[in-house]
Scaffold this motif. Structure first.
Motif, PDB file in Angstrom:
ATOM      1  N   SER A 210      57.080  45.330  33.145  1.00 43.55           N
ATOM      2  CA  SER A 210      56.089  45.522  34.014  1.00 43.55           C
ATOM      3  C   SER A 210      54.729  45.416  33.020  1.00 43.55           C
ATOM      4  O   SER A 210      53.689  44.658  33.451  1.00 43.55           O
ATOM      5  CB  SER A 210      56.129  46.647  34.845  1.00 43.55           C
ATOM      6  OG  SER A 210      57.177  46.453  35.636  1.00 43.55           O
ATOM      7  N   VAL A 266      59.325  43.521  38.029  1.00 43.51           N
ATOM      8  CA  VAL A 266      58.176  44.041  38.520  1.00 43.51           C
ATOM      9  C   VAL A 266      58.250  44.262  39.848  1.00 43.51           C
ATOM     10  O   VAL A 266      57.791  45.526  40.478  1.00 43.51           O
ATOM     11  CB  VAL A 266      56.873  42.978  38.200  1.00 43.51           C
ATOM     12  CG1 VAL A 266      55.894  43.206  38.748  1.00 43.51           C
ATOM     13  CG2 VAL A 266      56.568  42.492  36.808  1.00 43.51           C
ATOM     14  N   TYR A 270      57.756  47.953  41.729  1.00 45.85           N
ATOM     15  CA  TYR A 270      56.823  48.296  42.791  1.00 45.85           C
ATOM     16  C   TYR A 270      57.499  48.789  43.941  1.00 45.85           C
ATOM     17  O   TYR A 270      57.124  49.616  44.709  1.00 45.85           O
ATOM     18  CB  TYR A 270      56.183  46.900  43.089  1.00 45.85           C
ATOM     19  CG  TYR A 270      55.220  46.716  44.499  1.00 45.85           C
ATOM     20  CD1 TYR A 270      53.940  47.467  44.163  1.00 45.85           C
ATOM     21  CD2 TYR A 270      55.646  46.412  45.541  1.00 45.85           C
ATOM     22  CE1 TYR A 270      53.211  47.688  45.433  1.00 45.85           C
ATOM     23  CE2 TYR A 270      54.903  46.432  46.744  1.00 45.85           C
ATOM     24  CZ  TYR A 270      53.691  46.943  46.481  1.00 45.85           C
ATOM     25  OH  TYR A 270      52.826  46.992  47.582  1.00 45.85           O
ATOM     26  N   LEU A 283      50.636  46.607  39.829  1.00 46.34           N
ATOM     27  CA  LEU A 283      51.883  45.590  40.058  1.00 46.34           C
ATOM     28  C   LEU A 283      51.830  44.601  41.235  1.00 46.34           C
ATOM     29  O   LEU A 283      52.223  43.631  41.325  1.00 46.34           O
ATOM     30  CB  LEU A 283      53.080  46.412  40.100  1.00 46.34           C
ATOM     31  CG  LEU A 283      53.419  47.159  38.819  1.00 46.34           C
ATOM     32  CD1 LEU A 283      54.772  47.789  38.935  1.00 46.34           C
ATOM     33  CD2 LEU A 283      53.324  46.448  37.535  1.00 46.34           C
TER      34      LEU A 283
END
Length: 437
Positions: A210, A266, A270, A283
């Motif tokens: 990320s 990612v 999140y 994010l």
């Protein structure tokens, strides 16, 4: 040591092959009988540089074998790697059904102590779920270890054989000792083996991916702003990259990140945050910006052709999400193709490795060519989506002759602006001024 690897995708096959390379007896398990039969005949099912050499060498030495039987895998291995898919679910979370389903089957088959290793990228808390799924089916002793992979497609073999670090998440001294013994040949140069708890190990992989995705996305935002104010992103990048706190890597602007890891990881991190009552605002922004960035060339192309792409022919160089792989998962090229097809354009494509995968997806919607120059012949413009090395120094005279007009939309900033201006091309790239002949 005797090792079993469940799943023979990019991670599983590289893991199994590289572990065999250091003298281990490795059995790779996959439910796809057709795929297993091909591998037993010496066919490598994926393109990954240098993998074929190790693959064939270890099959010949009888250190690398294949089976469809999970029971056989459990009997064979002292350490069992789970390298199973964790695809993105509809809500952005990681789908753990393959991992937990396999864990449940392992519990039913377990006869003696094993170390079960989560090699797949999984959310925080998965090791506990895997342990519970196994424990629900057996009273036999076992340990679950989180051992995230840090393999870059295109460099996966080198990354495994010469890792920057190895992360082992476990609270069991017995399991840690076995894992350290297994990885000892790979860290002889002194790179660290980092021991931590399972949850921290799981989060480490998500956090690393990320962060890198955020770095790429930030640079794309800077590139877009450069175009607004007349700055040159190449110069900005050079000025930033020489700062040791920032570093030079992952600062190249383009048409967004893709692949099997960054987009999925990612979103999964999140979603994990939301499920835990924490909002990853940064994010959320990364996801939104990257979705826009993948299609950023389309408005430019439309503007150049007066918002009428119907019947126009476009050559696309590069279909894989990055060079040195045949992986097209979340590749920016696919988003561009989809938009052009909606606008009834004709598309001629070329990629050194990813053509077959694209054929499976688009069938006869595209024109598939044998080389980069065949793709450019009689095209109204060239679009570059992947920075393969062979695209970096083309025969510009031949390219100019092939194209109906010398027009390039470059999503990877392959060419020097001064050089391309001398060649007489219209050239639109990312974060730099547009060159007009």
């Amino acid at each position: 040591m005797k090792i079993s690897v469940i799943g023979t995708g990019y991670v599983g096959l590289v893991t199994g092959t590289c572990l065999a390379e250091t003298g281990n007896d490795v059995l790779c398990i996959d439910i796809d009988e057709k795929k297993v039969n091909k591998m037993m005949k010496g066919e490598v099912p994926i393109y990954e540089p240098h993998l074929d050499v190790l693959f064939h060498r270890n099959i010949k030495a009888n250190r690398l074998n294949f089976s469809t039987s999970l029971e056989e895998g459990l009997e064979h291995g002292d350490i069992i790697f789970l390298a199973l898919p964790t695809p993105e679910d509809e809500d952005g979370s990681a789908d753990l059904s393959y991992v937990l389903g396999c864990a449940s089957h392992i519990g039913k088959l377990l006869k003696n102590y094993k170390v079960i290793v989560d090699k797949s990228t999984v959310p925080v808390g998965t090791s506990k779920k895997v342990a519970q799924a196994i424990a629900n089916q057996t009273d036999v002793e076992f340990d679950v270890v989180s051992n995230p992979e840090f393999l870059r497609e295109g460099f996966a073999v080198d990354d495994f054989l010469k890792p920057e670090r190895i992360v082992i998440g476990s609270s069991s001294e017995k399991a840690i000792e076995l894992m350290e013994k297994l990885y000892k040949p790979f860290v002889r140069s002194g790179n660290p083996v980092i021991i931590m708890d399972e949850k921290s190990a799981e989060l480490t992989k998500y956090a690393a991916n990320s962060f890198l995705a955020t770095k790429i996305t930030f640079m794309n935002e800077i590139a877009n702003f450069c175009e607004k104010v007349g700055a040159d992103v190449d110069k900005v990048r050079a000025g930033m990259g020489t700062d040791s706190r920032i570093g030079k890597r992952f600062l190249f602007p383009g048409i967004g990140y893709g692949g099997s890891c960054f987009p999925k990881d990612v979103k999964a991190l999140y979603k994990s945050g939301k499920d835990s009552g924490y909002e990853f605002d940064i994010l959320n922004a990364v996801i939104k910006v990257n979705d826009i960035q993948k299609k950023i060339l389309i408005p430019r192309i439309e503007a150049y052709f007066n918002n009428n792409l119907k019947g126009k022919t476009f050559a696309i160089w590069g279909l894989a999400f990055k060079p040195e792989t045949d992986d097209i998962r979340e590749a920016p090229a696919l988003y561009i193709i989809d938009e052009l097809l909606k606008k009834e354009a004709n598309i001629k494509v070329f990629d050194p490795e990813a053509m077959e995968n694209v054929k499976h997806k688009y069938k006869n919607q595209l024109i598939y060519t044998k080389n980069m120059y065949e793709a450019s012949k009689n095209a109204d413009a060239l679009i570059i989506c992947t920075e393969w090395s062979l695209f970096r120094t083309p025969d510009f005279e031949k390219l100019r002759s092939n194209l109906n007009k010398p027009i390039i939309f470059d999503g990877r900033n392959l060419y020097d602006l001064e050089d391309i201006q001398k060649e007489g091309f219209y050239y639109s790239s990312i974060g730099r001024k547009t060159i007009e002949p």
